[in-house]
Write an enzyme that holds these catalytic residues in place. Structure first.
Site, PDB file in Angstrom:
ATOM      1  N   TYR A  54      38.952 -40.606  63.335  1.00  0.00           N
ATOM      2  CA  TYR A  54      38.707 -41.939  62.772  1.00  0.00           C
ATOM      3  C   TYR A  54      37.240 -42.312  62.652  1.00  0.00           C
ATOM      4  CZ  TYR A  54      43.671 -42.802  63.087  1.00  0.00           C
ATOM      5  OH  TYR A  54      45.019 -42.731  62.907  1.00  0.00           O
ATOM      6  N   ASP A  65      48.424 -43.374  66.758  1.00  0.00           N
ATOM      7  CA  ASP A  65      48.710 -44.130  65.534  1.00  0.00           C
ATOM      8  C   ASP A  65      50.116 -43.806  65.038  1.00  0.00           C
ATOM      9  OD1 ASP A  65      48.573 -45.519  63.197  1.00  0.00           O
ATOM     10  OD2 ASP A  65      46.939 -44.363  62.308  1.00  0.00           O
ATOM     11  N   LYS A 119      47.660 -31.733  71.664  1.00  0.00           N
ATOM     12  CA  LYS A 119      48.054 -30.501  70.976  1.00  0.00           C
ATOM     13  C   LYS A 119      47.097 -29.409  71.466  1.00  0.00           C
ATOM     14  CE  LYS A 119      50.472 -28.379  67.707  1.00  0.00           C
ATOM     15  NZ  LYS A 119      51.909 -28.098  67.851  1.00  0.00           N
ATOM     16  N   ASP A 176      54.313 -32.494  69.185  1.00  0.00           N
ATOM     17  CA  ASP A 176      55.563 -32.235  68.444  1.00  0.00           C
ATOM     18  C   ASP A 176      56.775 -32.440  69.349  1.00  0.00           C
ATOM     19  OD1 ASP A 176      54.307 -30.134  69.702  1.00  0.00           O
ATOM     20  OD2 ASP A 176      54.772 -28.626  68.192  1.00  0.00           O
ATOM     21  N   ASP A 194      54.119 -45.934  65.636  1.00  0.00           N
ATOM     22  CA  ASP A 194      54.963 -46.418  64.528  1.00  0.00           C
ATOM     23  C   ASP A 194      56.389 -45.908  64.716  1.00  0.00           C
ATOM     24  OD1 ASP A 194      52.973 -47.842  63.207  1.00  0.00           O
ATOM     25  OD2 ASP A 194      53.630 -47.146  61.233  1.00  0.00           O
TER      26      ASP A 194
END
Ligand code: ATP
Length: 350
Positions: free
Chosen positions: A134, A242, A185, A218, A246
């Site tokens: 970001y 982020d 990850k 994942d 959601d």
């Protein structure tokens, strides 16, 4: 001695932000014993389209004097994606160093989840808020040609990683929670997420009373659908936080209920719904104000009024139980009527 009034900067912003902020702020004022002094900041698409101004320096400076920011949403189909988000929202988060993005996932009513047989969901996500993909580092070569090259850099610092991990552990300890889970990850991002791994386990060793866990992103996405109740406190990167929050909002009743706080423990913090400006429903008085109302509760807790925060949560539970909600939750009320129902509950009129 009288408490000093708390200065709140209201940034309704764009779209449904302009509808839900006034409703939510009325509820916040009704629930709290704090004296709140609010000032409106007209930042957002209208001003940008009329004057070209995004976030003038004078307004950034003025904000330094406030105790909290209460933000609606930024975004407008008439403005190229990224301009308002980067020029206002990310500027606020980055320049005020709001490094901890708190996103609670709470299932307030069992029938609000699309999951089958969902147990209680009560997870607090700590999303790192100032680094990662970001920061806007990168560039593009030969744009628009068949040979185009685009680079967007993932940047993590030890300081940035350590402070969000420590903040998550401190919060978990202070709230008597059981477990902190790192989501990353590290098997693929062997530099940046190796840093997360090393710092997480270093900091974790200082918190003997808490369980620690690790999930690859994942696997975490699957777990959030199959067994969300197994998560307690989560700390993760800006990008993964982020997306996963959601998903988290979707399993807890949707964006209309998801609140967030952007915290700088030593500076100015900002509270906002997770949703955006929702241009498809803007101006119709049907947006669900509850996400913003719950963000208001987080703001009160941050300002030291835990009682006020709890009262707001009780009022939200009450409107959900009595189906005094907007159409996307299956109700018949307008945004303003939901606000009136919350006020009636807080006034003891129901
Ligand atoms: P932005 O570009 O500002 O992020 P967006 O429309 O792309 O806006 P969101 O505003 O986050 O993204 O929402 C996606 C969709 O979810 C909206 O189009 C709307 O239909 C629905 N939605 C979001 N927030 C609410 C809300 N508070 N009440 C009801 N529906 C909502």
């Amino acid at each position: 001695m009288l408490n000093k009034p708390k200065k709140i900067a209201l940034i309704p912003g764009d779209g449904i932000g302009k509808e839900v902020i006034p409703i939510a702020f009325e509820v916040v004022k009704k629930a709290t014993t704090l004296e709140l002094k609010a000032q409106n900041f007209a930042l957002g698409s209208e001003r940008y389209l009329q004057t070209g101004e995004l976030f003038p320096e004078a307004e950034k400076k003025a904000l330094q004097d406030f105790d909290a920011v209460f933000l609606g949403a930024l975004g407008d189909p008439r403005v190229k994606p990224g301009i308002l988000e980067r020029g206002i929202l990310l500027t606020l988060r980055f320049e005020f160093d709001q490094y901890a993005n708190l996103r609670p996932l709470k299932l307030y009513r069992k029938d609000l989840t699309p999951l089958k047989n969902a147990a209680d969901i009560d997870v607090m996500f700590f999303r790192e808020n100032t680094e990662d993909l970001y920061i806007g580092a990168g560039g593009v070569l030969k744009k628009g040609t068949a040979d185009e090259v685009a680079l967007q850099e993932l940047v993590q610092t030890r300081k940035g990683v350590e402070r969000i991990i420590r903040y998550a552990f401190e919060w978990a300890k202070s709230k008597g929670r059981q477990k902190v889970t790192l989501i990353d990850k590290c098997n693929v991002l062997t530099y940046a997420h190796d840093l997360w791994q090393r710092v997480f386990w270093e900091v974790a060793s200082e918190y003997s009373s808490l369980e620690k866990d690790h999930l690859l992103v994942d696997a975490a996405a699957m777990k959030m659908v199959l067994a969300p109740e197994s998560l307690d406190v989560v700390v993760t990167t800006n990008m993964f936080g982020d997306i996963l929050t959601d998903l988290g909002a979707a399993i807890c009743g949707g964006l209309g209920l998801a609140a967030s706080g952007n915290i700088n423990p030593e500076g100015l913090s900002m509270f906002e719904p997770v949703h955006g400006s929702a241009p498809d429903i803007a101006g119709k008085n049907i947006a669900n104000p509850l996400a913003t109302v719950l963000a208001g509760a987080m703001m009160l807790e941050h300002l030291g009024d835990n009682r006020g925060a709890c009262k707001i949560e009780e009022a939200v539970v009450w409107v959900l139980e009595h189906k005094k909600v907007t159409p996307e939750l299956g109700g018949m009320l307008s945004s303003t009527e939901v606000g009136e129902a919350l006020l009636a509950y807080l006034e003891g009129k129901v």
